[in-house]
Design an enzyme around this catalytic site. Structure first.
Site, PDB file in Angstrom:
ATOM      1  N   GLY A   4      11.331 -50.090 -60.927  1.00  0.00           N
ATOM      2  CA  GLY A   4      11.374 -48.765 -60.288  1.00  0.00           C
ATOM      3  C   GLY A   4      11.677 -48.890 -58.803  1.00  0.00           C
ATOM      4  O   GLY A   4      11.079 -48.203 -57.977  1.00  0.00           O
ATOM      5  N   SER A   6      14.543 -48.208 -57.299  1.00  0.00           N
ATOM      6  CA  SER A   6      15.655 -47.384 -56.790  1.00  0.00           C
ATOM      7  C   SER A   6      15.188 -46.308 -55.828  1.00  0.00           C
ATOM      8  O   SER A   6      15.957 -45.841 -54.978  1.00  0.00           O
ATOM      9  CB  SER A   6      16.394 -46.738 -57.970  1.00  0.00           C
ATOM     10  OG  SER A   6      15.466 -46.088 -58.818  1.00  0.00           O
ATOM     11  N   ARG A   7      13.922 -45.894 -55.966  1.00  0.00           N
ATOM     12  CA  ARG A   7      13.445 -44.766 -55.148  1.00  0.00           C
ATOM     13  C   ARG A   7      11.998 -45.006 -54.723  1.00  0.00           C
ATOM     14  O   ARG A   7      11.320 -45.895 -55.234  1.00  0.00           O
ATOM     15  CB  ARG A   7      13.517 -43.461 -55.959  1.00  0.00           C
ATOM     16  CG  ARG A   7      14.920 -43.065 -56.302  1.00  0.00           C
ATOM     17  CD  ARG A   7      15.002 -41.750 -57.059  1.00  0.00           C
ATOM     18  NE  ARG A   7      14.639 -41.856 -58.452  1.00  0.00           N
ATOM     19  CZ  ARG A   7      13.679 -41.153 -59.049  1.00  0.00           C
ATOM     20  NH1 ARG A   7      12.980 -40.266 -58.346  1.00  0.00           N
ATOM     21  NH2 ARG A   7      13.417 -41.299 -60.332  1.00  0.00           N
ATOM     22  N   ASN A  84       6.017 -51.579 -60.741  1.00  0.00           N
ATOM     23  CA  ASN A  84       5.876 -50.324 -60.001  1.00  0.00           C
ATOM     24  C   ASN A  84       6.400 -49.117 -60.782  1.00  0.00           C
ATOM     25  O   ASN A  84       5.975 -47.994 -60.520  1.00  0.00           O
ATOM     26  CB  ASN A  84       6.639 -50.472 -58.667  1.00  0.00           C
ATOM     27  CG  ASN A  84       6.890 -49.148 -57.991  1.00  0.00           C
ATOM     28  OD1 ASN A  84       6.011 -48.567 -57.369  1.00  0.00           O
ATOM     29  ND2 ASN A  84       8.120 -48.624 -58.127  1.00  0.00           N
ATOM     30  N   SER A 136      -3.105 -46.314 -59.392  1.00  0.00           N
ATOM     31  CA  SER A 136      -3.210 -45.033 -58.693  1.00  0.00           C
ATOM     32  C   SER A 136      -4.679 -44.664 -58.535  1.00  0.00           C
ATOM     33  O   SER A 136      -5.530 -45.104 -59.331  1.00  0.00           O
ATOM     34  CB  SER A 136      -2.518 -43.949 -59.522  1.00  0.00           C
ATOM     35  OG  SER A 136      -2.884 -42.669 -59.071  1.00  0.00           O
ATOM     36  N   TYR A 149      -1.636 -40.238 -67.607  1.00  0.00           N
ATOM     37  CA  TYR A 149      -1.374 -41.039 -66.400  1.00  0.00           C
ATOM     38  C   TYR A 149      -2.629 -41.827 -65.998  1.00  0.00           C
ATOM     39  O   TYR A 149      -2.558 -43.008 -65.658  1.00  0.00           O
ATOM     40  CB  TYR A 149      -0.940 -40.078 -65.297  1.00  0.00           C
ATOM     41  CG  TYR A 149      -0.453 -40.704 -64.018  1.00  0.00           C
ATOM     42  CD1 TYR A 149       0.859 -41.173 -63.896  1.00  0.00           C
ATOM     43  CD2 TYR A 149      -1.290 -40.802 -62.911  1.00  0.00           C
ATOM     44  CE1 TYR A 149       1.299 -41.727 -62.707  1.00  0.00           C
ATOM     45  CE2 TYR A 149      -0.855 -41.351 -61.723  1.00  0.00           C
ATOM     46  CZ  TYR A 149       0.443 -41.808 -61.615  1.00  0.00           C
ATOM     47  OH  TYR A 149       0.884 -42.351 -60.429  1.00  0.00           O
ATOM     48  N   ALA A 151      -5.014 -42.791 -67.944  1.00  0.00           N
ATOM     49  CA  ALA A 151      -5.216 -43.854 -68.937  1.00  0.00           C
ATOM     50  C   ALA A 151      -4.270 -45.026 -68.671  1.00  0.00           C
ATOM     51  O   ALA A 151      -4.674 -46.197 -68.710  1.00  0.00           O
ATOM     52  CB  ALA A 151      -4.989 -43.302 -70.348  1.00  0.00           C
ATOM     53  N   LYS A 153      -2.878 -45.875 -65.853  1.00  0.00           N
ATOM     54  CA  LYS A 153      -3.184 -46.549 -64.589  1.00  0.00           C
ATOM     55  C   LYS A 153      -4.514 -47.301 -64.660  1.00  0.00           C
ATOM     56  O   LYS A 153      -4.681 -48.334 -64.024  1.00  0.00           O
ATOM     57  CB  LYS A 153      -3.189 -45.532 -63.448  1.00  0.00           C
ATOM     58  CG  LYS A 153      -1.815 -44.892 -63.204  1.00  0.00           C
ATOM     59  CD  LYS A 153      -0.764 -45.945 -62.914  1.00  0.00           C
ATOM     60  CE  LYS A 153       0.538 -45.357 -62.412  1.00  0.00           C
ATOM     61  NZ  LYS A 153       1.551 -46.378 -62.130  1.00  0.00           N
TER      62      LYS A 153
END
Ligand code: NAP
Length: 237
Positions: A4, A6-7, A84, A136, A149, A151, A153
């Site tokens: 991940g 690219s951004r 990431n 997170s 999300y 779960a 993380k």
């Protein structure tokens, strides 16, 4: 390798690692234009970058991409892996679809598993490796509307702590960074003013601030830190 990359946070991490002299492999899913921008920025600053698109939720795509990379670099191995890549598909549990649940878990948690399993072997053989997983605040505290999300993380944290103990003797460290609210495309739709009131520092974070932490955990200087989760969230407890 930064998944991940690219951004957002991944781009900042790739840029930072490249500025420190590491050749970086930037993974992304589909946004080639953004990935090319990342590469151009790294190269303009004198760094080395190659792009390796694959979907982290697809084990076959991972295998093919890693094989292809290895064939082009027979004498090299990936010594730093930053897991990431991640997505949000928020919904409260009662309305959450199977698709929303699985896509989030597949991208973050399954992706971590497939890719790390593939790359950690060479790190162990070389007795040198750094794995940094991006979790997170949601994985630590849980967030309403984010059962999927949270779960994914939280799962990353448990798996990182277990893996850290498996590979410590081979001088491979596994750590987790847990960002709070960071200014990226992922947080474009959140009510910033409301969020700022929740954060003791009164602002949201910058991707470069997360990148500085990841860079430390990827460096030789962090050799005695493993199995840790480091929050970076402006003081949210
Ligand atoms: P972002 O700006 O939305 O960027 C997401 C990145 O992940 C993009 O490079 C995207 O590639 C890539 N990606 C998405 N699904 C993928 C897949 N299946 N395979 C490969 N790459 C994939 O997100 P961000 O805010 O930088 O978040 C980065 C990480 O930090 C995520 O794991 C996120 O959960 C975590 N995080 C973010 C925050 C925050 O406040 N922003 C807070 C805590 C944790 P494409 O460009 O090709 O789509």
């Amino acid at each position: 390798m930064v998944t991940g990359g690219s951004r957002g946070i991944g781009r900042a991490v790739a840029t930072r690692l490249a500025a420190e002299g590491m050749p970086v492999v930037v993974n992304y899913k589909s946004n080639s234009a953004a990935a090319e921008d990342t590469r151009a920025a790294i190269e303009a600053a004198g760094g080395r970058c190659e792009l390796l698109p694959f979907d982290t939720s697809d084990p076959t795509a991972i295998e093919t991409a890693v094989e292809q990379w290895q064939a082009g670099h027979p004498d090299d191995y990936i010594s730093v892996l930053v897991n990431n890549a991640g997505i949000r598909q928020d919904n409260i549990m009662v309305f959450m679809t199977d698709e929303q649940w699985h896509s989030v878990l597949d991208t973050s948690l399954d992706g971590f598993f497939y890719l790390t399993r593939r790359l950690v072997k060479s790190m162990m053989t070389h007795r040198n490796g750094r794995i940094v997983n991006v979790s997170s605040v949601s994985g630590l505290k849980g967030m309403p509307g984010q059962c999927n999300y949270s779960a994914a993380k939280a799962g990353l944290i448990g798996a990182s702590k277990a893996l850290a103990q498996e590979v410590a003797k081979r001088k491979v460290t596994v750590n987790v960074v847990a960002p709070g609210f960071i200014e990226t495309d992922m947080t474009q739709d959140i009510p910033i003013d409301e969020i700022k009131r929740m954060v003791p520092m009164g602002r949201i974070g910058k991707p470069e601030e997360v990148a500085a932490l990841v860079s430390f955990l990827a460096s030789d200087e962090s050799a005695y830190i493993t199995g840790e989760v480091i929050s970076i969230n402006g003081g949210i407890l």
